[in-house]
Design an enzyme around this catalytic site. Sequence first.
Site, PDB file in Angstrom:
ATOM      1  N   ARG A 167     -10.524  -0.511  14.666  1.00  0.00           N
ATOM      2  CA  ARG A 167     -10.360  -0.120  13.432  1.00  0.00           C
ATOM      3  C   ARG A 167     -11.631  -0.796  12.820  1.00  0.00           C
ATOM      4  O   ARG A 167     -12.242  -1.231  13.376  1.00  0.00           O
ATOM      5  CB  ARG A 167      -9.058  -0.212  12.826  1.00  0.00           C
ATOM      6  N   TYR A 215      16.030  30.572   8.115  1.00  0.00           N
ATOM      7  CA  TYR A 215      15.033  31.401   8.561  1.00  0.00           C
ATOM      8  C   TYR A 215      15.185  31.457  10.111  1.00  0.00           C
ATOM      9  O   TYR A 215      15.406  30.542  10.810  1.00  0.00           O
ATOM     10  CB  TYR A 215      13.578  30.758   8.566  1.00  0.00           C
ATOM     11  N   MET A 232      11.654  25.044   2.557  1.00  0.00           N
ATOM     12  CA  MET A 232      10.793  24.424   1.615  1.00  0.00           C
ATOM     13  C   MET A 232      11.535  23.502   0.426  1.00  0.00           C
ATOM     14  O   MET A 232      11.366  22.153   0.383  1.00  0.00           O
ATOM     15  CB  MET A 232       9.792  25.414   0.670  1.00  0.00           C
ATOM     16  N   LYS A 280       0.697  -1.232  -0.214  1.00  0.00           N
ATOM     17  CA  LYS A 280       0.028  -0.114  -0.122  1.00  0.00           C
ATOM     18  C   LYS A 280       0.816   1.161  -0.123  1.00  0.00           C
ATOM     19  O   LYS A 280       1.911   1.302   0.310  1.00  0.00           O
ATOM     20  CB  LYS A 280      -0.882  -0.030   1.153  1.00  0.00           C
TER      21      LYS A 280
HETATM   22  C1  LIG Z   1      -0.384  -2.124   6.809  1.00  0.00           C
HETATM   23  C2  LIG Z   1      -0.811  -3.133   7.325  1.00  0.00           C
HETATM   24  C3  LIG Z   1       0.170  -4.444   7.394  1.00  0.00           C
HETATM   25  C4  LIG Z   1       1.554  -4.297   7.278  1.00  0.00           C
HETATM   26  O1  LIG Z   1       1.985  -3.573   8.560  1.00  0.00           O
HETATM   27  P1  LIG Z   1       3.458  -3.650   8.897  1.00  0.00           P
HETATM   28  O2  LIG Z   1       3.371  -3.090  10.202  1.00  0.00           O
HETATM   29  O3  LIG Z   1       4.182  -2.646   8.003  1.00  0.00           O
HETATM   30  O4  LIG Z   1       4.186  -4.967   8.820  1.00  0.00           O
HETATM   31  C5  LIG Z   1      -0.440  -5.604   7.556  1.00  0.00           C
HETATM   32  N1  LIG Z   1      -1.864  -5.510   7.820  1.00  0.00           N
HETATM   33  C6  LIG Z   1      -2.582  -4.554   7.592  1.00  0.00           C
HETATM   34  C7  LIG Z   1      -4.105  -4.914   7.829  1.00  0.00           C
HETATM   35  C8  LIG Z   1      -2.042  -3.420   7.305  1.00  0.00           C
HETATM   36  O5  LIG Z   1      -3.106  -2.335   7.257  1.00  0.00           O
END
Ligand SMILES: *Cc1c(COP(=O)(O)O)cnc(C)c1O
Length: 379
Positions: free
Chosen positions: A144, A271, A319, A48
Amino acid sequence: MKRAAKEAGEKKRVNRGPVSEIDLSALQHNLATVRRLANNRPVIAVVKADAYGHGAVAVSKRLIDEGVSHLAVAYTEEAKVLRDSGIKAKILVLFDRTDISDYFMHDLIPVIHDVKIAEIFSREAMSRGIRIPVHVKIDTGMGRAGLNPSNAVSDILTIAALDGLVVTGLMSHFSEADLSDRSYAFQQIKLFNRIRASVTDKLHRPLMSHMANSAAILSLDDAFFDGVRPGLILYGCSPFGDERYGLMPVMKVKTKILLIRTFPAGTPVSYGRTFITKRDSRIAIVPVGYADGYSRMFSNNAEMLVRGKRVPVAGRVCMDVTMADVTDVDGIAEGDEVVIVGRQGAETIFAEELSSRINTIPYDIMTSLGSRSRREYIQ
Ligand SMILES: *Cc1c(COP(=O)(O)O)cnc(C)c1O
């Protein structure tokens, strides 16, 4: 409509100062580490957020070449990018359900968080005359998305009975597997185990069960089940700070010194005059700034590498540029390579080091720096 889609797909990065060098052989090494730890269980590689800023297409292709069968992304749009690049592996979509037709058009596996969503998928599948495989998520304590544990067994049986759906997987996610006190994680495993046992017993078939994120892969073998779901450690970062388990950082972010200024003692730099030279100084102007994902919190609060030596950030991060005090580096010249994160010579700045300086996590460092720099891949 078509034009907009095309423009979105072709969105080009503007070349700014920093380049991120992505070492795919380090990725391969980290995958081998995951497999060794997880006794060769299937790996669901989490790619992701553009593979945590490393480039999801190149990362996924390499992982698939190494035999990874499943990928996981957060949104269907991320999965579409992978499919468009020719990737055929199974793709699990962790969160999105904005346009469920994407799941059917691109052969994606939804993660189901409640019965209502399952019914929507069921209707869509029936109208298309097919059955879609789904993984069901149980909230064992993350707070969640996921089914409530109290109704999880009956909910899963309801979902499994819906036409057009085939429940193939069962999953959950840890809230704090990265803490030294793992009692909460053990409680989550226990709950998951109980629900899983009850469901498989009633369905008379096994479901691919997975729960272990990076921290759990390193420390909780009770959580391995039928597959593991690493993100962070594939990219060579450790959730346990200094304990690195031989992981190799995949990302190196580098740039080149733009200018070197010579200042007498007493000169303010950048700055707000938060840095005043204490001696005759050489200050390098380094083209990386907060617009490149180099947090402004690194003002007077980080080091960079030049000629294999650590040099401190001097004054506020701007920046587009950041100043570094290079007075103590012999032979330094404009155009010299500066490493923001990664290895140079015998020195390494780990993402974990940067994150702890600004009270965040290495995920944040990698996604910030990696998503805004030009990428170069090393096979
Ligand atoms: C992001 C995520 C992972 C991976 O987690 P890491 O700590 O990067 O290994 C696994 N499962 C779910 C549902 C996630 O959202």
